[in-house]
Write a protein that holds these residues in place. Structure first.
Motif, PDB file in Angstrom:
ATOM      1  N   ASP A   1      -4.469   1.971  -4.732  1.00  0.00           N
ATOM      2  CA  ASP A   1      -3.650   2.277  -3.560  1.00  0.00           C
ATOM      3  C   ASP A   1      -2.440   1.358  -3.467  1.00  0.00           C
ATOM      4  N   CYS A   2      -2.223   0.543  -4.495  1.00  0.00           N
ATOM      5  CA  CYS A   2      -1.097  -0.402  -4.501  1.00  0.00           C
ATOM      6  C   CYS A   2       0.004   0.062  -5.446  1.00  0.00           C
ATOM      7  N   LEU A   3       1.216  -0.156  -5.041  1.00  0.00           N
ATOM      8  CA  LEU A   3       2.347  -0.086  -5.938  1.00  0.00           C
ATOM      9  C   LEU A   3       2.842  -1.522  -6.102  1.00  0.00           C
ATOM     10  N   VAL A   4       2.829  -1.997  -7.328  1.00  0.00           N
ATOM     11  CA  VAL A   4       3.208  -3.379  -7.615  1.00  0.00           C
ATOM     12  C   VAL A   4       4.535  -3.373  -8.346  1.00  0.00           C
ATOM     13  N   GLN A   5       5.479  -4.167  -7.866  1.00  0.00           N
ATOM     14  CA  GLN A   5       6.795  -4.258  -8.483  1.00  0.00           C
ATOM     15  C   GLN A   5       6.990  -5.640  -9.097  1.00  0.00           C
ATOM     16  N   LEU A   6       7.423  -5.659 -10.336  1.00  0.00           N
ATOM     17  CA  LEU A   6       7.789  -6.902 -11.001  1.00  0.00           C
ATOM     18  C   LEU A   6       9.291  -6.839 -11.253  1.00  0.00           C
TER      19      LEU A   6
ATOM     20  N   VAL B   1       9.743   3.579  -3.026  1.00  0.00           N
ATOM     21  CA  VAL B   1       9.937   2.129  -2.978  1.00  0.00           C
ATOM     22  C   VAL B   1      11.151   1.672  -3.779  1.00  0.00           C
ATOM     23  N   ILE B   2      11.914   2.609  -4.323  1.00  0.00           N
ATOM     24  CA  ILE B   2      13.069   2.218  -5.136  1.00  0.00           C
ATOM     25  C   ILE B   2      14.387   2.636  -4.486  1.00  0.00           C
ATOM     26  N   SER B   3      14.369   2.805  -3.177  1.00  0.00           N
ATOM     27  CA  SER B   3      15.596   3.037  -2.397  1.00  0.00           C
ATOM     28  C   SER B   3      16.429   4.205  -2.901  1.00  0.00           C
ATOM     29  N   GLY B   4      15.793   5.331  -3.147  1.00  0.00           N
ATOM     30  CA  GLY B   4      16.523   6.538  -3.488  1.00  0.00           C
ATOM     31  C   GLY B   4      16.986   6.639  -4.919  1.00  0.00           C
ATOM     32  N   LYS B   5      16.658   5.656  -5.747  1.00  0.00           N
ATOM     33  CA  LYS B   5      17.064   5.737  -7.148  1.00  0.00           C
ATOM     34  C   LYS B   5      16.219   6.788  -7.864  1.00  0.00           C
ATOM     35  N   LYS B   6      16.782   7.314  -8.939  1.00  0.00           N
ATOM     36  CA  LYS B   6      16.066   8.321  -9.709  1.00  0.00           C
ATOM     37  C   LYS B   6      14.913   7.666 -10.465  1.00  0.00           C
ATOM     38  N   LEU B   7      13.738   8.225 -10.321  1.00  0.00           N
ATOM     39  CA  LEU B   7      12.556   7.666 -10.968  1.00  0.00           C
ATOM     40  C   LEU B   7      12.566   8.013 -12.457  1.00  0.00           C
ATOM     41  N   PRO B   8      12.504   7.011 -13.321  1.00  0.00           N
ATOM     42  CA  PRO B   8      12.512   7.301 -14.762  1.00  0.00           C
ATOM     43  C   PRO B   8      11.176   7.873 -15.218  1.00  0.00           C
TER      44      PRO B   8
ATOM     45  N   GLN C   1       0.846  -1.194   0.000  1.00  0.00           N
ATOM     46  CA  GLN C   1       0.000   0.000   0.000  1.00  0.00           C
ATOM     47  C   GLN C   1       0.878   1.239   0.000  1.00  0.00           C
ATOM     48  N   SER C   2       0.839   1.993  -1.077  1.00  0.00           N
ATOM     49  CA  SER C   2       1.656   3.194  -1.202  1.00  0.00           C
ATOM     50  C   SER C   2       1.236   3.961  -2.456  1.00  0.00           C
TER      51      SER C   2
END
Length: 328
Positions: free
Chosen positions: A288-293, A251-258, A244-245
């Motif tokens: 309300d979900c962020l899904v990572q594959l 959720v990408i540990s400080g990496k730059k979002l493309p 939920q986010s």
């Protein structure tokens, strides 16, 4: 030269160059007779000894250890690696706050409702319950547990240890062993949890997403849930998780979002791992979900396949597990 005949042949062979001494022949004959008597005595003694041993053998007793209960060999039909069968009875004061299934075992974190529903997330981790591990048939050695005490809970007999941390266990009809443990000095608490635990028909736990298509090279082999988050894995090739986010950057540990790319009407962000790591991750905003594959190797699961998976996926509400369903 051990007999009189041997001596006589030797004397005949050398009769031309030796003088026959009767005393020598007599001594040889006497020695030969003694040797024959000794052999007869040895043969009789050996036979007697063998007979004596044969007569004693049935009397000998072999000390053996107490027999251990046989371990049941797992049946392929028991469950698949990602299937979970742990639950609690209706009306229990305890709930499962976290569960996981993988090859060989299932686990569940079971907590009292008072702590599991606490508004402060840190209070949810208070160990006011027990942790349960279910070992697949044939994969648990109960020797140490069997040294404990016998007890009876509703519907089953259990074995519990008096040592700390406390342990309560029993074997299911399937052959699986269920073992519940808790904090030091909390045996009664663990017994209460154990009394409410039930094993049901194994099934992959509900997820806030459902796959409509999966590459043929992938096979589901693990699943886990915790609060408003869930995860499944396809070997080392691909891990799919949801939480939920509404903050993809968080959720990408400080990496730059493309730059986002729209896939099936949803915003997605794809980024490749560092050069020394050939993986890649696609983030999907689904309500309300962020899904990572997350693919371990882009050559095995290319981004085109990941996007195809997203196009065929359905999503539920992360904050409401009642809306979750089977992932496959």
């Amino acid at each position: 030269m051990t007999t009189v005949s041997d001596l006589r042949r030797a004397l005949d062979d050398h009769s031309a160059d030796a003088i026959l001494d009767v005393a020598v022949v007599a001594a040889a004959r006497s020695r030969g007779l003694r040797l024959r008597r000794r052999r007869r005595l040895l043969s009789v003694g050996t036979a007697g000894a063998l007979a004596l041993v044969a007569g004693l053998l049935p009397v000998l007793r072999v000390r053996t250890e107490p027999p251990k209960p046989p371990l049941v060999v797992a049946s392929p039909a028991y469950r698949t690696p990602a299937q979970l069968g742990i639950t609690v009875v209706g009306g229990s004061d305890y709930v499962i706050t976290e569960a996981s299934a993988q090859a060989g075992q299932q686990t569940a974190e079971i907590r009292h409702k008072a702590t599991a529903t606490a508004e402060d997330p840190s209070a949810r981790s208070i160990n006011n319950g027990a942790d349960v591990v279910v070992h697949d048939p044939g994969l648990f050695d109960p020797s140490a547990l069997l040294q404990g005490k016998q007890g009876v809970l509703p519907g089953r007999s259990v074995i519990y240890s008096l040592a700390d941390p406390p342990m309560v266990g029993w074997q299911e009809p399937s052959g699986a062993w269920v073992v519940a443990t808790g904090p030091r000095g909390a045996l009664q608490q663990v017994l209460k949890v154990a009394a409410d635990v039930r094993m049901t028909t194994p099934a992959v736990p509900p997820m806030p997403f459902r796959f409509g298509w999966v590459p043929g090279v992938l096979a589901l082999d693990r699943a886990s849930t915790r609060f408003a988050s869930a995860q499944v894995g396809f070997g080392y090739a691909l891990t799919v998780s949801a939480q939920q986010s509404d903050d993809p950057a968080g959720v990408i540990s400080g990496k730059k979002l493309p730059k986002p790319v729209t896939v099936a009407g949803r915003q997605t962000w794809y980024f490749e791992d560092a050069d020394d790591n050939p993986g890649g991750t696609l983030i999907v905003a689904a309500g309300d979900c962020l899904v990572q594959l997350a693919a371990r190797d882009r050559s095995t699961v290319p981004v085109a396949d990941v996007r195809h998976m997203v196009e065929a996926m359905d999503f539920a509400t992360c904050a409401d597990p009642a809306t979750w369903g089977p992932p496959m």
